[in-house]
Scaffold this motif. Structure first.
Motif, PDB file in Angstrom:
ATOM      1  N   TYR A  55       0.861  -1.181   0.000  1.00  0.00           N
ATOM      2  CA  TYR A  55       0.000   0.000   0.000  1.00  0.00           C
ATOM      3  C   TYR A  55       0.895   1.227   0.000  1.00  0.00           C
ATOM      4  O   TYR A  55       1.770   1.372   0.857  1.00  0.00           O
ATOM      5  N   VAL A  56       0.698   2.102  -0.973  1.00  0.00           N
ATOM      6  CA  VAL A  56       1.509   3.311  -1.104  1.00  0.00           C
ATOM      7  C   VAL A  56       0.567   4.502  -0.959  1.00  0.00           C
ATOM      8  O   VAL A  56      -0.233   4.786  -1.843  1.00  0.00           O
ATOM      9  N   ALA A  57       0.656   5.177   0.167  1.00  0.00           N
ATOM     10  CA  ALA A  57      -0.240   6.292   0.492  1.00  0.00           C
ATOM     11  C   ALA A  57       0.409   7.613   0.105  1.00  0.00           C
ATOM     12  O   ALA A  57       0.915   8.346   0.951  1.00  0.00           O
ATOM     13  N   ILE A  58       0.383   7.928  -1.174  1.00  0.00           N
ATOM     14  CA  ILE A  58       0.991   9.173  -1.636  1.00  0.00           C
ATOM     15  C   ILE A  58       0.149  10.358  -1.160  1.00  0.00           C
ATOM     16  O   ILE A  58       0.644  11.238  -0.459  1.00  0.00           O
ATOM     17  N   ALA A  59      -1.126  10.384  -1.535  1.00  0.00           N
ATOM     18  CA  ALA A  59      -2.000  11.484  -1.107  1.00  0.00           C
ATOM     19  C   ALA A  59      -2.139  11.513   0.408  1.00  0.00           C
ATOM     20  O   ALA A  59      -2.158  12.582   1.021  1.00  0.00           O
ATOM     21  N   GLY A  60      -2.226  10.345   0.999  1.00  0.00           N
ATOM     22  CA  GLY A  60      -2.348  10.282   2.457  1.00  0.00           C
ATOM     23  C   GLY A  60      -1.170  10.924   3.160  1.00  0.00           C
ATOM     24  O   GLY A  60      -1.340  11.680   4.120  1.00  0.00           O
ATOM     25  N   ALA A  61       0.022  10.673   2.665  1.00  0.00           N
ATOM     26  CA  ALA A  61       1.218  11.267   3.277  1.00  0.00           C
ATOM     27  C   ALA A  61       1.248  12.773   3.066  1.00  0.00           C
ATOM     28  O   ALA A  61       1.573  13.530   3.982  1.00  0.00           O
TER      29      ALA A  61
END
Length: 115
Positions: free
Chosen positions: A64-70
């Motif tokens: 899981y890669v949380a780009i927007a979340g980060a």
């Protein structure tokens, strides 16, 4: 391949190419970004689609890669460090990187900060 169906994506990189990425990311582990930013007196922009969080399937070890979340989580901190933060609505990874979406963010920002 359907948008978002990352399990259908084929990789075409050789082991040597993959090792280049591993070497790059391992070398960045100790990088002091804050110290580098203190030396740069220039405008900064970070953007990602508001829905740019990628969930891979079993073929990719359920990563899981949380780009927007980060970006969203650190929005205020990034602003204090001099970054302009943009999260265009209704955009995931692929649609956020389309020329029309990128230019809609980039051109006004460049006009404001560089012209």
């Amino acid at each position: 391949m359907q948008p978002g169906d990352r399990d259908a994506a084929e990789t075409t990189q050789s082991p040597e190419q993959t090792q280049q990425y591993v070497t790059l990311y391992e070398s960045l582990r100790g990088f002091d970004e804050r110290a580098a930013l203190d030396r740069l007196a220039m405008p900064r922009l970070v953007f990602a689609g508001a829905d740019d969080n990628i969930r891979y399937g079993p073929r990719w070890d359920n990563a899981y890669v949380a780009i927007a979340g980060a970006v969203r989580e650190h929005h205020d901190e990034l602003g204090k460090l001099g970054w302009t933060v943009e999260l265009p609505a209704d955009a995931e990874h692929m649609s956020a990187m389309q020329a029309g979406r990128v230019l809609a963010v980039l051109v006004p920002w460049l006009r404001e900060h560089w012209c």
